[in-house]
Design an enzyme around this catalytic site. Structure first.
Site, mmCIF file in Angstrom:
data_model
loop_
_atom_site.group_PDB
_atom_site.id
_atom_site.type_symbol
_atom_site.label_atom_id
_atom_site.label_comp_id
_atom_site.label_asym_id
_atom_site.label_seq_id
_atom_site.Cartn_x
_atom_site.Cartn_y
_atom_site.Cartn_z
ATOM 1 N N GLY A 45 -0.333 -10.860 -4.366
ATOM 2 C CA GLY A 45 0.211 -10.605 -2.783
ATOM 3 C C GLY A 45 0.874 -10.756 -1.940
ATOM 4 N N ALA A 46 1.756 -8.900 -2.425
ATOM 5 C CA ALA A 46 2.449 -8.409 -1.302
ATOM 6 C C ALA A 46 2.082 -8.215 -0.504
ATOM 7 C CB ALA A 46 2.461 -6.809 -2.171
ATOM 8 N N GLY A 58 5.205 -12.411 0.320
ATOM 9 C CA GLY A 58 4.765 -11.647 -0.615
ATOM 10 C C GLY A 58 5.823 -10.107 0.143
ATOM 11 N N LYS A 103 -6.705 -2.701 2.853
ATOM 12 C CA LYS A 103 -5.888 -2.392 4.345
ATOM 13 C C LYS A 103 -4.316 -1.978 4.273
ATOM 14 C CE LYS A 103 -5.470 -7.810 3.839
ATOM 15 N NZ LYS A 103 -4.534 -8.445 3.088
ATOM 16 N N LYS A 124 -1.491 -26.166 -7.039
ATOM 17 C CA LYS A 124 -0.517 -25.700 -7.262
ATOM 18 C C LYS A 124 -0.175 -25.644 -8.362
ATOM 19 C CE LYS A 124 1.539 -23.815 -3.447
ATOM 20 N NZ LYS A 124 1.843 -22.102 -3.259
#
Lengths: 321, 321
Positions: free
Chosen positions: B11-12, B17, B43, B125
């Site tokens: 998720g950087a 991220g 991306k 979560k």
């Protein structure tokens, strides 16, 4: 002199509740009242409690107004409701929030296990714990491992059969999984200490008298009885299969209390002997406090002494009265 | 010299991220690799990461064998996956167990809230946290409150509109609910400290730069801008109604990402301003550690300094690149 804490106890006639009631009485530190559901009101065991002069509230757990009356002025609410009824606690804790109870002890009192996904009995308790956290009520969760009273083998002479609920000598896996074990009679003694202790507020606590593998239990039983024990092995695969089967049977008929009970028992075996959850390392990982470290001055009953009593004819078969 | 910990980050390219990646780089204490899903591989933001010489694994989160390869030799796995995708982490953590990862940091990074029943984003979560506990993997949960970047009002001159995601000046309830707030840019700085710290193993940690009510935020904004702010009140009842409506819309079409987003936003408001969950007292109750107490030497960005930057034209609209 300090004012005694007022404790309201639900489930006082069950095995765990009886131990808690005795432990609280023994300590002398509490004003105890008991909450009984209408279905239990006429039990001889309830009458015995009343004969001791303990105030008994007979209330339907769905009647919030009545619950709030019973909870008024109560410092600590303890529930030792049966595992099949844990979800019935939900309105009780909502009422406890409204009544401003200082600490609730929801029905835990089982082995250390994952919060979700390993044991139905634990999953349903988690649902109640989550409700409590949603309400934001101060709480303590107390787990006790497995009882000595259902953890001992029978001996060939038949001497201990009278005290055995399900007489059998199964060894699970290789018999080397350590398990937290507590004498049923010590549960209340631990509870009396834990609920008077600010360190346990909003915490999980585990108790034990001994931590033993099945091999160690058998060694103690052979040594004390002087008899050579026989045992039947149950492999990891057999334990896993028994869970699969019990789940399938339960899912077909979730209202059947026997199918529920068999699922509990098979999942306990998987958790205790295959996953090896019921031990200090996993309890620490889950964030539990160790009651033995909290109360070093209290020496609980040892399994050895317990089994010597049983051999001596002084045991009692649990779930028998 | 100590060997650097190897960190794998999922998720950087998201807002959280990106902050984590920068925070880890800034500290100089980590060998960082990045895990990218095939849908994100092309991306521009992923290309920028690769241009920095950071090793990038492009892996489908359903491909366990590939995941285990990427996780081999990794000390810490951090996930900053988007809230709509949190359940996609499940196979990742199974692989992390097999790969023997020393610590996983599942995607938390939200406000402090009850484990279940208050916010869908938190409930999902929790499902992942429960999986981790079932697997018994060492973990740390890091929650950061709400970001400064989405907690500031607009001013009449329009000076800060360029940096506002949803320009509006709503005051919720009476505007006096305190909330934990962290500058988005500090998240990574906190994470770098938390994942190098044994005290945070198997613990929940919350971060904050400031704890402010909406009234306090408006006062700071008026003082720094010299402008008189206007605001629109939103009552507790309106917040509660918005949750009811958002839940109804979501339940009719649970696959619609916009309906999911509106549910998140309305439940955040309920939790932050009506339930008042996102504050130290409730975090303490839930057993969180306070990152500010753990790292007294680290001074995070203040909301005042953040808003001065925004007024000065040096802000950045989040979710805009």
């Amino acid at each position: 002199m300090a004012v005694k804490q007022k404790v309201l106890l639900l489930g006082a006639t069950g095995e765990t509740g009886t131990s808690i009631l005795k432990g609280l009485q023994e300590s002398g530190n509490f004003n105890i009242e008991v909450l009984v559901r209408p279905t239990s009101a006429n039990k001889p065991s309830v009458q015995k409690i009343q004969e001791q002069g303990i105030k008994t509230w007979c209330i339907d757990l769905n009647e919030s107004t009545d619950l709030i009356s019973a909870l008024s002025g109560v410092d600590v609410l303890i529930s030792a409701i049966g595992p099949q009824d844990v979800l019935q606690q939900k309105k009780l804790f909502k009422a406890a929030k409204l009544a401003g109870i200082k600490r609730v002890v929801p029905c835990a009192f089982i082995t250390v296990a994952p919060p979700n996904g390993a044991m139905l009995v634990r999953d349903e308790k988690e649902e109640v714990y989550n409700d409590i956290k949603l309400l934001g009520i101060p709480y303590t969760i107390i787990d006790v491992g497995y009882w000595y009273q259902i953890s001992f083998p029978i001996v060939p002479s038949g001497k201990v059969d009278y005290a055995s609920v399900i007489p059998n000598n199964t060894i699970h896996g290789d018999g080397t999984a350590p398990n937290l074990l507590t004498d049923l009679r010590d549960i209340g003694r631990f509870v009396a200490r834990i609920i008077s202790d600010d360190r346990t507020l909003n915490k999980y606590v585990y108790t034990f008298g001994d931590i033993l593998t099945e091999k160690e239990i058998y060694r103690i039983a052979e040594e004390l009885s002087g008899e050579k024990l026989e045992s039947t092995p149950m492999s990891t695969e057999q334990i896993e299969d028994s869970v699969v089967q019990a789940k399938a049977a339960f899912s077909q008929d979730p209202q059947d209390p026997m199918k529920r009970m068999f699922l509990y028992l098979s999942e306990y075996k998987l958790s205790k002997y295959v996953r090896k959850d019921n031990r200090p390392a996993y309890a620490d990982y889950l964030g539990y406090l160790n009651a033995r470290s909290l109360y070093p001055e209290f020496t609980p009953l040892s399994f050895r002494d317990f089994f010597a009593e049983v051999l001596d004819g002084k045991g009692r078969k649990v779930y028998s009265s």
